[in-house]
Scaffold this active site. Sequence first.
Site, PDB file in Angstrom:
ATOM      1  N   SER A  97      42.362  49.994  34.480  1.00 39.14           N
ATOM      2  CA  SER A  97      40.809  50.848  34.389  1.00 39.14           C
ATOM      3  C   SER A  97      40.863  52.302  34.863  1.00 39.14           C
ATOM      4  O   SER A  97      41.620  53.076  34.369  1.00 39.14           O
ATOM      5  CB  SER A  97      39.789  49.916  35.193  1.00 39.14           C
ATOM      6  OG  SER A  97      38.534  50.182  34.756  1.00 39.14           O
ATOM      7  N   ASP A 220      36.432  44.279  25.094  1.00 38.64           N
ATOM      8  CA  ASP A 220      36.242  44.666  26.234  1.00 38.64           C
ATOM      9  C   ASP A 220      34.891  45.318  26.262  1.00 38.64           C
ATOM     10  O   ASP A 220      34.538  46.271  25.674  1.00 38.64           O
ATOM     11  CB  ASP A 220      37.371  45.683  26.472  1.00 38.64           C
ATOM     12  CG  ASP A 220      37.276  46.174  28.092  1.00 38.64           C
ATOM     13  OD1 ASP A 220      36.507  46.284  28.658  1.00 38.64           O
ATOM     14  OD2 ASP A 220      38.379  46.760  28.456  1.00 38.64           O
ATOM     15  N   HIS A 248      38.061  42.890  30.497  1.00 39.08           N
ATOM     16  CA  HIS A 248      38.612  44.037  31.154  1.00 39.08           C
ATOM     17  C   HIS A 248      39.769  44.055  32.035  1.00 39.08           C
ATOM     18  O   HIS A 248      40.437  45.129  32.344  1.00 39.08           O
ATOM     19  CB  HIS A 248      37.485  44.975  31.677  1.00 39.08           C
ATOM     20  CG  HIS A 248      37.555  46.393  31.909  1.00 39.08           C
ATOM     21  ND1 HIS A 248      38.030  47.200  31.218  1.00 39.08           N
ATOM     22  CD2 HIS A 248      37.947  47.088  33.204  1.00 39.08           C
ATOM     23  CE1 HIS A 248      38.267  48.523  31.606  1.00 39.08           C
ATOM     24  NE2 HIS A 248      37.907  48.493  32.894  1.00 39.08           N
TER      25      HIS A 248
END
Length: 278
Positions: A97, A220, A248
């Site tokens: 991320s 996502d 995610h």
Amino acid sequence: MDECTIRQRNNVKVFGSGERTLMFAHGFGCDQTMWRYVTDSLQRDHTIITFDYVGSGHSDLSAFSTHRYATLEGYATDITEILDALELDNVILVGHSVSSVIGMIAAMKSPDRVNHLVMVCPSPYYLNDLPEYEGGFEREDLEELIDLMDKNYIGWANYLAPLVMGGGADTHMVEELSGSFCSTDPLVAKTFAKATFFSDHRSLLPNCQIPTLVLQSKIDSLASVKVGEYVSRKLPKGLLRILDTEGHCIHMTNHDEVEAEIRAFLSPKQAASDTPLS
């Protein structure tokens, strides 16, 4: 700052064995333990480095500074200081991320220490900048999310965790993520959240000359396929793999696939090829 101090500050762990060193950087609201699904296997033939950003996990909270960590560069400095303290070279830096971008910043600061990047569900900018870029969120949406952290921190964590994990995630994984959010000091979480959701690092992508694997989840809610495509397109040496996954946190929910893609990316055959993965 000496090696011992940095190890304690960032709760640095070194384990496994192998000529190649993989360093794993966790995402917002998480800690290093969430990499265990991938590292349990990779440690058999790789040296593994995991750590917690200051303020996360079991790091030294007293070292947290709202000034330093108001931008992603502060978190990148955590990484570069660990790399320097351990005297690491030719590291494969894997970021989840926001740590995809943090890792890129750190790698560009220390190109002699990092020779490959793996970005798991990255986003260089979460806001829409239409028509050129679709980050997925309007500013007011993210401001409301930050505001909810002040008004109802537990409610914020319980709302965000299932959204991040995706509909197909096991309940215990959603609970683990929610618990991680809740255990993070609210000031730390809010500071990290603002640095994550309101920063724009799109301009750095064309300047990153490090071979980079972009692992993109097919569904996502935080970073869409369009974002993954944008990132890989802008990176001079970006390779994109869109996985048939949802959520995610695919390093948790689909760890076998993530591990396989990392291994393929680092294979001698792929290293000798100039052909992007697709």
